[in-house]
Write an enzyme that holds these catalytic residues in place. Sequence first.
Site, PDB file in Angstrom:
ATOM      1  N   SER A  66       0.763  -1.356   0.084  1.00  0.00           N
ATOM      2  CA  SER A  66      -0.069   0.014  -0.116  1.00  0.00           C
ATOM      3  C   SER A  66       0.639   1.120   0.036  1.00  0.00           C
ATOM      4  CB  SER A  66      -0.931  -0.143   1.234  1.00  0.00           C
ATOM      5  OG  SER A  66      -2.138  -0.781   1.089  1.00  0.00           O
ATOM      6  N   LYS A  69       0.413   3.420  -3.092  1.00  0.00           N
ATOM      7  CA  LYS A  69      -0.882   4.084  -3.354  1.00  0.00           C
ATOM      8  C   LYS A  69      -0.735   5.760  -3.454  1.00  0.00           C
ATOM      9  CE  LYS A  69      -3.626   0.387  -1.374  1.00  0.00           C
ATOM     10  NZ  LYS A  69      -4.607  -0.129  -0.153  1.00  0.00           N
ATOM     11  N   TYR A 191      -2.856  -3.407 -10.475  1.00  0.00           N
ATOM     12  CA  TYR A 191      -2.882  -2.993  -8.947  1.00  0.00           C
ATOM     13  C   TYR A 191      -1.861  -4.024  -8.335  1.00  0.00           C
ATOM     14  CZ  TYR A 191      -4.401  -2.790  -4.250  1.00  0.00           C
ATOM     15  OH  TYR A 191      -4.198  -2.681  -2.946  1.00  0.00           O
ATOM     16  N   TYR A 243      -4.711   3.696   7.332  1.00  0.00           N
ATOM     17  CA  TYR A 243      -5.885   2.719   7.432  1.00  0.00           C
ATOM     18  C   TYR A 243      -6.842   3.443   8.565  1.00  0.00           C
ATOM     19  CZ  TYR A 243      -2.327  -0.731   5.689  1.00  0.00           C
ATOM     20  OH  TYR A 243      -1.498  -1.189   4.729  1.00  0.00           O
ATOM     21  N   VAL A 261       1.093  -3.500   4.166  1.00  0.00           N
ATOM     22  CA  VAL A 261       1.187  -4.730   4.669  1.00  0.00           C
ATOM     23  C   VAL A 261       2.464  -5.729   4.415  1.00  0.00           C
ATOM     24  CG1 VAL A 261      -1.412  -5.156   4.881  1.00  0.00           C
ATOM     25  CG2 VAL A 261       0.090  -5.881   2.822  1.00  0.00           C
TER      26      VAL A 261
HETATM   27  N1  GLU Z   1      -1.772  -5.644  -1.928  1.00  0.00           N
HETATM   28  C1  GLU Z   1      -2.101  -5.556  -0.777  1.00  0.00           C
HETATM   29  C2  GLU Z   1      -3.754  -5.754  -0.832  1.00  0.00           C
HETATM   30  O1  GLU Z   1      -4.408  -5.115  -1.500  1.00  0.00           O
HETATM   31  C3  GLU Z   1      -2.011  -4.120  -0.293  1.00  0.00           C
HETATM   32  C4  GLU Z   1      -2.600  -3.846   1.215  1.00  0.00           C
HETATM   33  C5  GLU Z   1      -1.655  -2.936   2.079  1.00  0.00           C
HETATM   34  O2  GLU Z   1      -0.574  -2.929   2.087  1.00  0.00           O
HETATM   35  O3  GLU Z   1      -2.526  -2.429   2.909  1.00  0.00           O
HETATM   36  O4  GLU Z   1      -4.265  -6.350  -0.067  1.00  0.00           O
END
Ligand code: GLU
Length: 444
Positions: A66, A69, A191, A243, A261
């Site tokens: 993430s 993003k 993604y 989050y 994550v």
């Molecule tokens: N690729 C992970 C997902 O989509 C990223 C989630 C994250 O890092 O919060 O579940």
Amino acid sequence: MSAAEAVTEALRELHARFAPLGEGSVAEYIPQLARSDPGAFGLALVSMDGHRYGAGDTTVPFTLQSVSKPFVYALALSLLGLDEVGRWVNAEPSGEAYNAISLEPDTGRPDNAMVNAGAIITTALIPDTSGAPRFERVLDCLSRFAGRELDVDEQVYASEAATGDRNRALAYLIRSTGPLPVDPVAAVDTYFRQCAVRATATDLAAMAATLAHGGVNPLTGEAVVPGPVAAQTLAVMATCGMYDGSGDWLLRVGLPAKSGVSGGLIAVSPARFGLAAYSPRLDPTGTSVRGRAAVGALSEELGLHLMHNPALAGSTVTLIATPDELPTAGAGVPRERVAVVAAQGALDFTAAERVLYALDEARPGGTEPVVLDLTEVTGVDRVAFTMLSGGLGRIAASGARTAVVDRADRLALPGPGEPGGPAVPRGFATRARALAWCTGDGPG
Ligand code: GLU
């Protein structure tokens, strides 16, 4: 020990303090991530001059997840603009987990680009052409943020692609309500590749530093995204980056941040530095336990909270001399006396307001000629330029001789003999010449 080693020492100290934290667990829902070393821990910092510092595992590669993003959001903003991106993705904290169905009930628009639903759309918004395929644009952009060519961890990509049904389901759900411009499976696939881009803690710190530096990578000098886009991205990171713990993070740590994550965490101290932590043990919200602790402690100890004493500038005005305070020149011949104000440093809104106020203080009668000395000024931004031009123009228009000392002529003023009319402030290279002109001795 070199002098700058002191910064490294501060990071080492944080590293040693938080390395014993054994709580949390490595993400397992992407099988390949479960293989990460739970003991890995790195801290890195990149300054606005491109100086790099680190402690611990700063060269261990891991996948962005993430943390990618905000950078892809910045790419979308720079290609399409905030209004167009905002039609597809909102910018409100969801207060829900990253993989929740955080969609507006009537439009299906995701709450923000930091949760999966919003990030899947954001990636899908990046143009896809045969000359520049979507993922290549994404990887190229992430690489520019890092200041070196990044690549994909194919094993992590394959692992998530094989198990990522929840994200595929999210994409189908979004398309069923409207806002997904491309095929859901293709959107999620790009993604997943973006999440599997591999970088080190030092790379992440450089990426964060680029956002802190108004979109210009301090290592390469490249303008990766425009300044306003960097600011918009930081705003969304501040409100939505951590989050469902984003509000508490902004309250306690006070820095725009994004966690992933895989255990990566970036935090941005605008105009100061970019910070990154890597440690795969996660708390229940999905944030690195040691990363959170170390960044939180650093923010507190260095007084980095955004709402804390925001950028209180140093002193600007170094001299305010009313005409009464200046010795009259010449042997017993009273001349018209002149007020003098001198300023230093970088002039922005705050500093320009001080200068304008000082000009009024220096002219208690409101009619005295005045010299503004900008010799020690290091910069005049757009806002200060407009304010000073306006303020000095007013004084000149009232009939008082108005002179500015500035070899660099940053206010773009005509010299004493140049056209412009009597009501226009004049520029000089030295204070002596400016004073002479104001007292009627100089040319003009
Ligand atoms: N690729 C992970 C997902 O989509 C990223 C989630 C994250 O890092 O919060 O579940």
